[in-house]
Design a protein around this motif. Structure first.
Motif, PDB file in Angstrom:
ATOM      1  N   ARG A  26     -66.700   3.291 -38.555  1.00  0.00           N
ATOM      2  CA  ARG A  26     -67.097   4.542 -39.220  1.00  0.00           C
ATOM      3  C   ARG A  26     -66.988   5.649 -38.172  1.00  0.00           C
ATOM      4  O   ARG A  26     -67.631   5.566 -37.119  1.00  0.00           O
ATOM      5  CB  ARG A  26     -68.530   4.400 -39.744  1.00  0.00           C
ATOM      6  N   LEU A  38     -60.026  17.293 -43.321  1.00  0.00           N
ATOM      7  CA  LEU A  38     -59.961  16.783 -44.703  1.00  0.00           C
ATOM      8  C   LEU A  38     -58.581  16.199 -44.992  1.00  0.00           C
ATOM      9  O   LEU A  38     -58.444  15.180 -45.664  1.00  0.00           O
ATOM     10  CB  LEU A  38     -60.305  17.888 -45.701  1.00  0.00           C
ATOM     11  N   GLN A  41     -58.493  12.861 -43.437  1.00  0.00           N
ATOM     12  CA  GLN A  41     -59.262  11.907 -44.258  1.00  0.00           C
ATOM     13  C   GLN A  41     -58.423  11.447 -45.451  1.00  0.00           C
ATOM     14  O   GLN A  41     -58.367  10.258 -45.776  1.00  0.00           O
ATOM     15  CB  GLN A  41     -60.552  12.577 -44.727  1.00  0.00           C
ATOM     16  N   ALA A  42     -57.731  12.419 -46.080  1.00  0.00           N
ATOM     17  CA  ALA A  42     -56.904  12.088 -47.248  1.00  0.00           C
ATOM     18  C   ALA A  42     -55.739  11.183 -46.833  1.00  0.00           C
ATOM     19  O   ALA A  42     -55.386  10.237 -47.543  1.00  0.00           O
ATOM     20  CB  ALA A  42     -56.371  13.371 -47.883  1.00  0.00           C
ATOM     21  N   GLY A  45     -56.919   7.631 -46.186  1.00  0.00           N
ATOM     22  CA  GLY A  45     -57.270   6.960 -47.449  1.00  0.00           C
ATOM     23  C   GLY A  45     -58.756   6.736 -47.608  1.00  0.00           C
ATOM     24  O   GLY A  45     -59.507   6.703 -46.635  1.00  0.00           O
ATOM     25  N   GLU A  46     -59.147   6.590 -48.870  1.00  0.00           N
ATOM     26  CA  GLU A  46     -60.577   6.553 -49.200  1.00  0.00           C
ATOM     27  C   GLU A  46     -61.299   5.339 -48.644  1.00  0.00           C
ATOM     28  O   GLU A  46     -62.502   5.380 -48.391  1.00  0.00           O
ATOM     29  CB  GLU A  46     -60.757   6.614 -50.717  1.00  0.00           C
ATOM     30  N   ALA A  47     -60.549   4.247 -48.453  1.00  0.00           N
ATOM     31  CA  ALA A  47     -61.202   3.025 -47.977  1.00  0.00           C
ATOM     32  C   ALA A  47     -61.744   3.191 -46.560  1.00  0.00           C
ATOM     33  O   ALA A  47     -62.739   2.586 -46.188  1.00  0.00           O
ATOM     34  CB  ALA A  47     -60.208   1.873 -48.024  1.00  0.00           C
ATOM     35  N   GLN A  49     -63.621   4.878 -43.408  1.00  0.00           N
ATOM     36  CA  GLN A  49     -64.883   5.625 -43.325  1.00  0.00           C
ATOM     37  C   GLN A  49     -64.756   6.736 -42.290  1.00  0.00           C
ATOM     38  O   GLN A  49     -65.097   6.542 -41.126  1.00  0.00           O
ATOM     39  CB  GLN A  49     -66.013   4.689 -42.928  1.00  0.00           C
TER      40      GLN A  49
END
Ligand SMILES: NC(=O)c1ccc[n+]([C@@H]2O[C@H](COP(=O)([O-])OP(=O)(O)OC[C@H]3O[C@@H](n4cnc5c(N)ncnc54)[C@H](OP(=O)(O)O)[C@@H]3O)[C@@H](O)[C@H]2O)c1
Length: 230
Positions: A26, A38, A41-42, A45-47, A49
């Motif tokens: 994380r 951001l 982060q995109a 990927g969402e998986a 952390q």
């Protein structure tokens, strides 16, 4: 594991976040550009952390705002990578007081104060990795225009030695990686046309591995990470 990376919006820091989050850690990713964080982060990927935190480490209340986020999210930072950096490339005679303030503010003062703010949340066994430069490594080749940047990275290196001593009783280790050239926007701005022997991703892969495992073997050390300068 919870990890904090500063200077995460581009260059080596961005690659570090991709590697560490990709390995399931994380990662609190800090930089001024919230938009770029951001996007990162995109991309990952969402998986993964990744916690993006837009913060200007040149501003005095930023350290507390990072600490507040750590507290609110109940993070246990086992690794703090002080990677954010600022480089001014100018002949010595042309340097101004504001260059001095900006360079030492980001490369030195911000690291002192961020470590102070985060220490209460860092568990025993944590590892602080300060990203220095070969320019700030004693006895290395020096380059014209980099007196201020190199002096600041030299200060960061010696601070790291002192920090390791100060944190001995807390069981927290601190090391400084004096990086050689890696192909990033900072390098391209400072040395237009120069081709570094390593990409940002390659350098980040070493830094990530060292940050996770190096404290078993090193503490209070300034380690040159360079294939290009003596
Ligand atoms: N690339 C090399 O060849 C090389 C060699 C030796 C050492 N290093 C060191 O390695 C580290 C990373 O270098 P790099 O080449 O990847 O640099 P870079 O491409 O310029 O990236 C620097 C990062 O620091 C962030 N940053 C700068 N000022 C900040 C501030 N006030 N508050 C918060 N974040 C800030 C930037 O994000 P924002 O602009 O979004 O804030 C960016 O994410 C630096 O410490 C650098 O000195 C690099």
């Amino acid at each position: 594991m919870d990890i904090i990376v500063t200077g995460a919006s581009r260059g080596i820091g961005r690659e570090l976040v991709k590697i560490l989050a990709g390995e399931g850690h994380r990662v609190l990713a800090c930089a001024r550009s919230g938009k770029k964080l951001l996007e990162l982060q995109a991309e990952v990927g969402e998986a993964a952390q990744i916690i993006p935190l837009a913060v200007d480490l040149g501003v005095s209340d930023s350290y507390d705002s990072v600490a507040k986020t750590v507290k609110q999210l109940e993070l246990n930072p086992m690794v703090l990578i002080n990677n954010a950096g600022y480089l001014v490339s100018k002949p010595f005679e042309e340097l101004h007081a504001n260059d001095f303030e900006q360079t030492f503010n980001i490369n030195v003062k911000a690291v002192f104060l961020l470590v102070q703010a985060l220490l209460p949340f860092m568990p025993k066994g944590a590892h602080i990795v300060n990203i220095g430069s070969m320019g700030g490594y004693q006895g290395s080749a020096k380059f014209p225009g980099l007196s201020l940047y190199s002096a600041a990275k030299g200060a960061l290196a010696v601070f790291t030695e002192c920090l390791a001593e100060e944190l001995k009783d807390e069981g927290i280790k601190a090391n400084c990686l004096a990086l050689g050239a890696a192909q990033t926007e900072m390098l391209a701005e400072a040395f237009p046309g120069y081709k570094a022997p390593l990409s940002a991703a390659e350098m980040a892969s070493f830094v990530a591995d060292f940050s996770l495992h190096g404290s078993k073997f090193f503490n209070g050390k300034i380690l040159p990470v360079s294939v290009s300068t003596p």
